[in-house]
Design an enzyme around this catalytic site. Sequence first.
Site, PDB file in Angstrom:
ATOM      1  N   HIS A   1       2.216  -7.889  -8.828  1.00 38.31           N
ATOM      2  CA  HIS A   1       2.396  -8.964  -7.851  1.00 38.31           C
ATOM      3  C   HIS A   1       3.190 -10.067  -8.515  1.00 38.31           C
ATOM      4  O   HIS A   1       3.034 -10.321  -9.722  1.00 38.31           O
ATOM      5  CB  HIS A   1       1.053  -9.530  -7.378  1.00 38.31           C
ATOM      6  CG  HIS A   1       0.237  -8.572  -6.571  1.00 38.31           C
ATOM      7  ND1 HIS A   1       0.763  -7.806  -5.564  1.00 38.31           N
ATOM      8  CD2 HIS A   1      -1.093  -8.272  -6.623  1.00 38.31           C
ATOM      9  CE1 HIS A   1      -0.199  -7.070  -5.019  1.00 38.31           C
ATOM     10  NE2 HIS A   1      -1.325  -7.320  -5.659  1.00 38.31           N
TER      11      HIS A   1
ATOM     12  N   CYS B   1       1.572   2.195  -9.117  1.00 38.52           N
ATOM     13  CA  CYS B   1       0.663   3.056  -8.347  1.00 38.52           C
ATOM     14  C   CYS B   1       0.581   4.471  -8.920  1.00 38.52           C
ATOM     15  O   CYS B   1       0.219   5.417  -8.213  1.00 38.52           O
ATOM     16  CB  CYS B   1       1.070   3.098  -6.878  1.00 38.52           C
ATOM     17  SG  CYS B   1       1.071   1.474  -6.095  1.00 38.52           S
TER      18      CYS B   1
ATOM     19  N   ALA C   1       3.207  -1.700  -1.037  1.00 39.08           N
ATOM     20  CA  ALA C   1       2.030  -1.026  -1.583  1.00 39.08           C
ATOM     21  C   ALA C   1       0.808  -1.350  -0.736  1.00 39.08           C
ATOM     22  O   ALA C   1       0.714  -2.427  -0.135  1.00 39.08           O
ATOM     23  CB  ALA C   1       1.792  -1.447  -3.036  1.00 39.08           C
ATOM     24  N   ILE C   2      -0.120  -0.408  -0.711  1.00 33.92           N
ATOM     25  CA  ILE C   2      -1.397  -0.578  -0.021  1.00 33.92           C
ATOM     26  C   ILE C   2      -2.513  -0.396  -1.038  1.00 33.92           C
ATOM     27  O   ILE C   2      -2.515   0.569  -1.813  1.00 33.92           O
ATOM     28  CB  ILE C   2      -1.569   0.470   1.099  1.00 33.92           C
ATOM     29  CG1 ILE C   2      -0.441   0.385   2.131  1.00 33.92           C
ATOM     30  CG2 ILE C   2      -2.950   0.314   1.761  1.00 33.92           C
ATOM     31  CD1 ILE C   2      -0.456  -0.825   3.016  1.00 33.92           C
TER      32      ILE C   2
ATOM     33  N   ARG D   1     -10.154  -2.938  -6.328  1.00 36.85           N
ATOM     34  CA  ARG D   1      -9.718  -2.139  -5.188  1.00 36.85           C
ATOM     35  C   ARG D   1      -9.462  -0.710  -5.640  1.00 36.85           C
ATOM     36  O   ARG D   1      -9.459  -0.402  -6.827  1.00 36.85           O
ATOM     37  CB  ARG D   1      -8.417  -2.712  -4.601  1.00 36.85           C
ATOM     38  CG  ARG D   1      -7.344  -2.858  -5.652  1.00 36.85           C
ATOM     39  CD  ARG D   1      -5.929  -2.877  -5.157  1.00 36.85           C
ATOM     40  NE  ARG D   1      -5.017  -3.123  -6.274  1.00 36.85           N
ATOM     41  CZ  ARG D   1      -4.638  -2.220  -7.149  1.00 36.85           C
ATOM     42  NH1 ARG D   1      -5.063  -0.972  -7.057  1.00 36.85           N
ATOM     43  NH2 ARG D   1      -3.808  -2.523  -8.130  1.00 36.85           N
TER      44      ARG D   1
ATOM     45  N   GLY E   1      -5.408  -5.452   0.623  1.00 38.71           N
ATOM     46  CA  GLY E   1      -4.541  -5.168   1.765  1.00 38.71           C
ATOM     47  C   GLY E   1      -3.213  -4.577   1.364  1.00 38.71           C
ATOM     48  O   GLY E   1      -3.152  -3.453   0.888  1.00 38.71           O
TER      49      GLY E   1
ATOM     50  N   TYR F   1      -2.230   0.890 -11.094  1.00 35.04           N
ATOM     51  CA  TYR F   1      -1.630  -0.405 -11.439  1.00 35.04           C
ATOM     52  C   TYR F   1      -0.619  -0.844 -10.385  1.00 35.04           C
ATOM     53  O   TYR F   1       0.157  -0.038  -9.863  1.00 35.04           O
ATOM     54  CB  TYR F   1      -0.925  -0.325 -12.795  1.00 35.04           C
ATOM     55  CG  TYR F   1      -1.857  -0.332 -13.970  1.00 35.04           C
ATOM     56  CD1 TYR F   1      -2.510  -1.495 -14.361  1.00 35.04           C
ATOM     57  CD2 TYR F   1      -2.099   0.832 -14.691  1.00 35.04           C
ATOM     58  CE1 TYR F   1      -3.375  -1.499 -15.452  1.00 35.04           C
ATOM     59  CE2 TYR F   1      -2.961   0.839 -15.777  1.00 35.04           C
ATOM     60  CZ  TYR F   1      -3.589  -0.334 -16.146  1.00 35.04           C
ATOM     61  OH  TYR F   1      -4.453  -0.325 -17.213  1.00 35.04           O
TER      62      TYR F   1
END
Length: 217
Positions: free
Chosen positions: A80, A176, A145-146, A73, A158, A77
């Site tokens: 999750h 991010c 986050a996106i 994506r 997503g 970084y």
Amino acid sequence: MTSLPAPEWTISPGLTDYDTALADMEARAAAIHADAGGEHIWLLEHPPLYTAGTSADPAELLNPQFPVYDAGRGGRYTYHGPGQRVGYVQLDLTRRGRDVRAYVSALEGWVIDALALLDVAARRADGRIGIWTDDAQGREAKIGAIGVRVKRWVTMHGFSLNVAPDLAHFGGIVPCGIAEFPVTSLAALGKAATFADVDAALVQTLPAFLDKLGPTD
């Protein structure tokens, strides 16, 4: 203008292996493109891991204490793990408008609207993709986050929303690529929301999200 059927909605219990999720997304994206499968929104939870986007800087991987996956994506970084609601959104932008910026903005708006139902005032931040709010110390902090990929106009990946993860796990990366702002969660804000509460809020705000995308003729 014609109406489109609602995407299939799946909630997976327990922890979903990241490689399994990637393989499922790739297969679904191919099916949607071939008009052999429907759009899909998948809510799940992963074991602790880090993902590297296409702009990831190895210097921002501070402590690879968990497995690191190449996500494919956009972005850098991301962490999750348990206590975080991940939403994989697979829509056909050929039918909903071929505007990736509009899609990302609508995705942010969906999570912001859901958080409002959970009594969290969240917002966008100029120049920083993601979902932002004020933490318990009054600092601007990231709560969601996106990260998206668009393949042949089918969306993949997503959002992630911090419900009650171990926030210390974010310390292994520069989330991010933004070092100057902390991360927070619903639990850290004193909100006793469950995954069921979050999912219900996402269901309630889903129609407004889809309405922002089209459909287009």
